[in-house]
Design a protein around this motif. Structure first.
Motif, PDB file in Angstrom:
ATOM      1  N   ARG A  23      -8.203  20.891  59.635  1.00 15.92           N
ATOM      2  CA  ARG A  23      -7.374  20.001  60.453  1.00 15.92           C
ATOM      3  C   ARG A  23      -8.215  19.158  61.395  1.00 15.92           C
ATOM      4  NH1 ARG A  23      -2.642  24.374  61.715  1.00 15.92           N
ATOM      5  NH2 ARG A  23      -1.972  24.596  59.552  1.00 15.92           N
ATOM      6  N   ARG A  78      -8.275  26.790  58.630  1.00 13.40           N
ATOM      7  CA  ARG A  78      -7.267  25.772  58.965  1.00 13.40           C
ATOM      8  C   ARG A  78      -7.764  24.885  60.089  1.00 13.40           C
ATOM      9  NH1 ARG A  78      -2.693  29.670  59.675  1.00 13.40           N
ATOM     10  NH2 ARG A  78      -3.011  30.676  57.681  1.00 13.40           N
ATOM     11  N   MET A  79      -8.430  25.508  61.074  1.00 14.68           N
ATOM     12  CA  MET A  79      -8.951  24.714  62.196  1.00 14.68           C
ATOM     13  C   MET A  79      -9.966  23.686  61.689  1.00 14.68           C
ATOM     14  SD  MET A  79      -9.389  27.608  65.144  1.00 14.68           S
ATOM     15  CE  MET A  79     -10.068  26.512  66.387  1.00 14.68           C
ATOM     16  N   MET A  94      -5.320  31.014  53.574  1.00 19.08           N
ATOM     17  CA  MET A  94      -6.372  30.422  54.397  1.00 19.08           C
ATOM     18  C   MET A  94      -6.437  31.090  55.751  1.00 19.08           C
ATOM     19  SD  MET A  94      -6.728  26.407  53.964  1.00 19.08           S
ATOM     20  CE  MET A  94      -5.191  26.062  54.737  1.00 19.08           C
ATOM     21  N   PRO A  95      -7.607  31.593  56.131  1.00 20.04           N
ATOM     22  CA  PRO A  95      -7.718  32.144  57.483  1.00 20.04           C
ATOM     23  C   PRO A  95      -7.582  31.033  58.516  1.00 20.04           C
ATOM     24  CG  PRO A  95      -9.837  32.216  56.330  1.00 20.04           C
ATOM     25  CD  PRO A  95      -8.832  31.690  55.364  1.00 20.04           C
ATOM     26  N   ALA A  96      -7.199  31.429  59.739  1.00 20.96           N
ATOM     27  CA  ALA A  96      -6.970  30.446  60.793  1.00 20.96           C
ATOM     28  C   ALA A  96      -8.192  29.566  61.020  1.00 20.96           C
ATOM     29  CB  ALA A  96      -6.597  31.171  62.075  1.00 20.96           C
ATOM     30  N   GLU A 121     -18.250  34.842  65.027  1.00 23.45           N
ATOM     31  CA  GLU A 121     -16.954  34.438  64.457  1.00 23.45           C
ATOM     32  C   GLU A 121     -16.589  33.023  64.889  1.00 23.45           C
ATOM     33  OE1 GLU A 121     -14.580  38.675  64.119  1.00 23.45           O
ATOM     34  OE2 GLU A 121     -14.855  37.798  66.095  1.00 23.45           O
TER      35      GLU A 121
END
Lengths: 787, 243
Positions: A424, A420-421, A415-417, A701
């Motif tokens: 979460r 995850r952000m 999972m790219p960061a 991005e």
């Protein structure tokens, strides 16, 4: 202006896009609410006024032929205020420029000029004058369909003789607000018309001097209707009455009542959806404002503002949004009700249908808006004001995060960061995430509910009129016809297949429930009139017993294998116990069927037919119509395709209007939810996003994070919305099912796709608005401040 | 490659010429920079000293590519930064600059390691994220979220995040401003170590004069202009500073 109020308006101006998005949701809910209740009031008032002023009768009975002497005995029944005799005949019509046959219902007008019950409202021209033969007043719907005006004429076959009806007036009548031929499901104003004629004309034509074949009665307020109907039956059954029936069995009355029922359902369901979405949106927006203004609240309280004053300040902020949207909603609702009333005026034939603004509806709108706003925001406001100032001065404790189950099941590093952000952040505020998903799902559901009726009606027409009923024409005979007549008919040039039926009126009883229906006798394996099961399997007509359609079985509460009592209301009126041998799937009416030969046997008659289904060579259709019209025994001819077309034309227009409103409302909900949810995420995460911009991420991005969140919400909302939409469609079908219609639960894939597509577009639109804000993030200031 | 760099001579990483910056704050024009000219050399540790409002943050924001000057010029390795559009500035920050902020600005939803990875994922030749954390002695806290770390630890994660992409310059805006003395020293040691071991040109903004002892050069700003520039004979270590 108090300074706190000035702050309120400045805060509000910063929130304006969000406030508009929420306001639109509130306004939509209130608009539908006000529209439904005002349209209800208008239609109900129009109906009541017309029924009252033109004396719509309470009870009807149709003996075959009854001496006038019996009339006063009906009038003497306790509770009957007035009983009136009349003659009613269905005849074949010939109308200029229409090859197909039409059916006319001729109703007698007594010599005094207008009837005393079921009075005629003259829209144009004049009433028929006693002594002037061949004059007729025609119903407005039929006149409009054929552009008939006073002075025009139509031809009718009265008791085998062709006669010209001179139109002198155009009229409406409370008995025929909606013009539907009995035995058909669909209104067809082109092929069914009402004609009021001089009593003497009909007496002469049908040899009915001193007799009547229809009686209507007005009852005293509070009279026992059932008992009166039983007394009428006692009097009239010897004269061939098939049983007295109340106003509630009048098809026109049922149609208007169905619409009223629909409006009431709409007044409850739609606003509940909109306003619960609005309550959620207000909640997330107020929670966010309060957490941003935590230190301001602390300062206000430190300087001596009370909890109540601070609380009211935030409550007022949302009340300004809610109440001003409510004003728009009420206005829009009244405007829609006005349009709906105009549409009703075209669809239903009332003399005057004026918009009734229901003051209670408006009062309720205010109360509901107030209640929704306060319940939606009270918790957040209260939590904020009850915080001691010293604690509020300190920043909120930092949010806590932990890896979640999605990450645990996925291999590390996959999972790219950014992803995850997203996950979460959603997980940290599960209420907001779930409510956002539900909100978007509701937008999809609103679209499905608003669009599926087209699918359902397509299916209904295909099932009922293509798979089950395969005839082109249905012919009704004046009197049960012998086999020779039937033989002649089937040998008529152009007729390829014919199938005769025998229908008798009957009262079916099971336990304490009863229902007046027609029992239709069919051949063992009908080719033109198929009986189908729910799974579209063909049912072979069993030798014995009776078959009920699902609506009738439901009304009687009888299941397959049960025994119903059938009281035949014709001939010797035998009372029979019959086993239910099959349940037939049909979407209209309450019908019973049995083997034709068995019916003859039970009635002790030879092979006769009361009607026939014909399949016609398409090239010779017009000739067949003409030949049928010349046959004296033929009372009515109805053309299946013409009826379907007339029906779909009428409803298609209304449905398109409703559908465009539904799209508007769904977009309002979807944009309201997605935009606000994304806007708040942006506000909560602006520091993180700006930091990412500073350390070298491009706007695109960084946008991924917020747009990803929106995408995630919409993606989860799609299956949920489809399920909720299907469920609501199911509930709506149950709520709207009437004796006349049952709408099948059919939602096509294309409807699901369309509904989801509209919401996805609304999501993209919201995404684009939010993305523009990301590009405008102030990179420097966020680095200088602690949130 | 820059000719000076090839020769191993001290090279100007930044050349700042006559830089001015005027902010419009409502009806008032605030002159934050009034013609600043200076150079930052490769591998140099510079402390920018000044009271609040002296213009030091504005200067750092402009050389960091976060803000554009009203007039004047900034050359980064000979390229004119002040002529770049927002996309080029983003590219510049992404490839060359490491930032450390007063309030750490870690992403609260990502762990220490993930905060570092956020940057290594977009860098051309990054360090291993764990090595970066090792450098600030936080390898054992790699899987903690920011909320589970002390202020000093958060700032060291921010340092690891800033250096993990091997930036050519490290820009620190009041890196110890939100920390107590003891923790501040630990953080400054980490910055000094990066400067020493990786040779990263480092600029630290502070209003705490004590920190100047760590620098090669100390530039004092006042009222948007350079008040003085002094060269330290010996750089002190963070623990030797007296606050």
């Amino acid at each position: 202006m108090r300074k706190l109020d000035r702050k309120l308006f400045r805060d509000l101006s910063k929130l304006k896009t969000q406030a508009i998005a929420i306001g639109a949701v509130i306004a939509s809910g209130i608009a539908v609410f006000v529209m439904s209740l005002c349209a209800y009031a208008s239609l109900k008032e129009g109906q009541n006024r017309f029924y009252r002023d033109f004396r719509f009768a309470d009870v009807f009975a149709t003996p075959r032929r009854c001496s006038d002497a019996l009339l006063h005995r009906i009038g003497e029944i306790d509770g009957v205020v007035l009983a009136e005799r009349r003659l009613v005949f269905d005849v074949q019509l010939r109308v200029a420029n229409m090859v197909e046959p039409a059916t006319g219902k001729l109703i007698s007008i007594p010599p005094q000029g207008n009837s005393r019950l079921n009075q005629v409202y003259l829209a144009r021209g004049r009433m028929v004058e006693p002594g002037r033969a061949g004059e007729a007043v025609v119903s407005e719907a039929f006149a409009e369909a054929h552009e008939l005006v006073p002075g025009d004429s139509v031809e009718a076959i009265l008791n085998g003789r062709l006669q010209t009806l001179h139109i002198v007036g155009i009229a409406l009548c409370p008995e025929f607000v909606m013009q539907i031929q009995s035995g058909t499901l669909l209104p067809d104003t082109e092929r069914f018309g009402i004609f009021w004629m001089n009593e003497q004309d009909l007496e002469a034509a049908f040899d009915m001097a001193g007799a009547f074949n229809s009686v209507s009665a007005k009852l005293a307020y509070g009279a026992n209707r059932e008992e009166i109907m039983d007394r009428m039956d006692d009097l009239l059954e010897p004269y061939g009455s098939t049983g007295a029936y109340g106003r509630d069995e009048n098809i026109s009355h049922q149609f208007v009542n169905d619409e009223l029922k629909q409006l009431r359902t709409m007044a409850i369901i739609a606003p509940s959806i909109f306003l619960s979405v609005a309550a959620f949106l207000l909640n997330i927006v107020v929670s966010r404002i309060i957490s941003q203004q935590r230190e301001q609240i602390a300062a206000l309280k430190a300087f001596g503002y009370s909890n109540l004053e601070v609380g009211m300040h935030y409550l007022n902020l949302v009340l300004v949004i809610a109440l001003s949207s409510m004003v728009f909603g009420v206005g829009f609702g009244i405007w829609m009700a006005k349009n709906l009333t105009v549409m009703y005026q075209q669809f239903y034939k009332f003399p005057l249908l004026s918009l009734e603004i229901d003051p209670i509806a408006i009062l309720l709108a205010v109360v509901i808006t107030f209640a929704v706003t306060v319940t939606g925001t009270w918790f957040a406001v209260w939590r904020a004001v009850s915080l001691p100032p010293a604690e509020a001065m300190r920043p909120e404790p930092p949010p806590t995060f932990r890896p979640n189950w999605i990450e645990r099941i996925l291999p590390t590093g996959i999972m790219p960061a950014e992803f995850r952000m997203i996950v979460r952040n959603l997980q940290r505020k599960p209420f907001k995430a779930i409510a956002s998903i539900t909100g978007v799902a509701l937008a999809i559901a609103v679209l499905i509910v608003g669009s599926f009726s087209l699918d359902a009606i397509d299916y209904l027409i295909d099932f009922q009129f293509r798979k089950a009923q395969r005839q082109d024409l249905t012919v009704g005979f004046v009197e049960p016809a012998t086999s020779s007549v039937v033989h002649e008919l089937s040998n008529l040039r152009g007729v390829t297949v014919s199938e005769t039926t025998r229908a008798v009126p009957a009262r079916l009883l099971f336990q304490h429930r009863s229902k007046r229906v027609g029992i239709t006798g069919l051949p063992p394996e009908p080719e033109l009139f198929l009986l189908l099961s729910e799974t579209e399997q063909r049912i072979v007509v069993p030798e014995n017993g009776i078959m009920l359609n699902s609506a009738l079985a439901g009304i009687l509460g009888v299941e397959l294998g049960g025994t119903v009592r059938a009281e035949i209301l014709e001939g010797d009126r035998p009372k029979l116990d019959l086993e239910v041998t099959a349940i037939v799937n049909e979407f209209g009416g309450t019908n019973a069927y049995m083997r034709k030969s068995h019916l003859h046997e039970l009635l002790g008659e030879s092979e006769v037919a009361s009607g026939a289904f014909l399949k016609v060579d398409a090239n010779q259709q017009d000739e067949v119509y003409k030949r049928l019209q010349l046959r004296p025994g033929v009372a009515s001819v109805s053309i299946k395709d013409a009826a379907i077309k007339s029906f779909t034309d009428t409803i298609a227009e209304n449905m398109l209007t409703m559908r465009s409103f539904n799209i508007l409302f769904a977009v309002v909900i979807a944009v309201g939810v997605v935009y606000n949810s994304a806007r708040i995420s942006l506000s909560e995460q602006s520091r993180d996003l700006a930091t990412m911009r500073v350390v070298g991420f491009y706007t695109s991005e960084v946008s991924t994070i917020l747009l990803g969140e929106i995408t995630f919400i919409t993606a989860l909302a799609i299956p949920l919305g489809c399920v909720i939409g299907y469920g609501l469609a199911w509930a709506m079908i149950l709520g709207l099912a009437t004796e006349n219609y049952r709408i099948p639960l059919v939602v096509n894939g294309s409807t699901f796709a369309f509904s989801c597509g509209v919401v996805v577009l609304a999501t993209l639109l919201s995404g684009m608005i939010v993305k523009r804000r990301i590009a405008r993030l102030d990179l420097v200031s966020v680095l200088k401040t602690r949130e | 490659m820059n000719p000076g760099e090839a020769a191993g001579l001290p090279t100007a990483v930044f050349q700042v010429n006559q830089l001015t910056k005027t902010y419009q704050m409502g009806d008032v024009a605030v002159q934050a920079l009034r013609g600043v000219t200076l150079e930052f050399m490769r591998g140099e540790f510079v402390v920018l000293l000044g009271a609040s409002g002296s213009g030091k943050s504005t200067l750092l924001n402009i050389i960091g590519g976060l803000d554009v000057p009203s007039s004047g010029q900034v050359l980064y390795l000979g390229n004119e930064l002040t002529a770049s559009d927002p996309v080029k500035l983003t590219r510049y920050r992404r490839d060359n600059v490491g930032f450390i902020f007063q309030f750490y600005n870690l992403i609260p939803s990502l762990t220490a390691k993930e905060n570092v990875e956020l940057i290594t994922e977009i860098s051309a030749s990054p360090m291993d994220p764990l090595d970066a954390l090792e450098l600030v002695q936080l390898r054992d806290r790699a899987n903690h979220f920011p909320a589970q770390l002390s202020g000093g630890e958060q700032q060291r994660v921010a340092i690891a995040r800033a250096i993990a992409k091997r930036p050519k310059v490290l820009l620190c805006d009041e890196p110890t401003g939100a920390l107590d003395v003891k923790t501040g020293i630990v953080v400054l040691e980490a910055i000094a170590r990066v400067n020493r071991e990786l040779g990263t040109t480092t600029a630290v903004i502070t209003h705490n004069a004590a920190i100047s002892g760590m620098a090669d050069r100390v530039i004092s700003l006042s009222d948007g202009q350079i008040a003085s520039i002094s060269q330290n004979e010996h750089r002190l270590s963070a623990s030797e500073l007296e606050w």
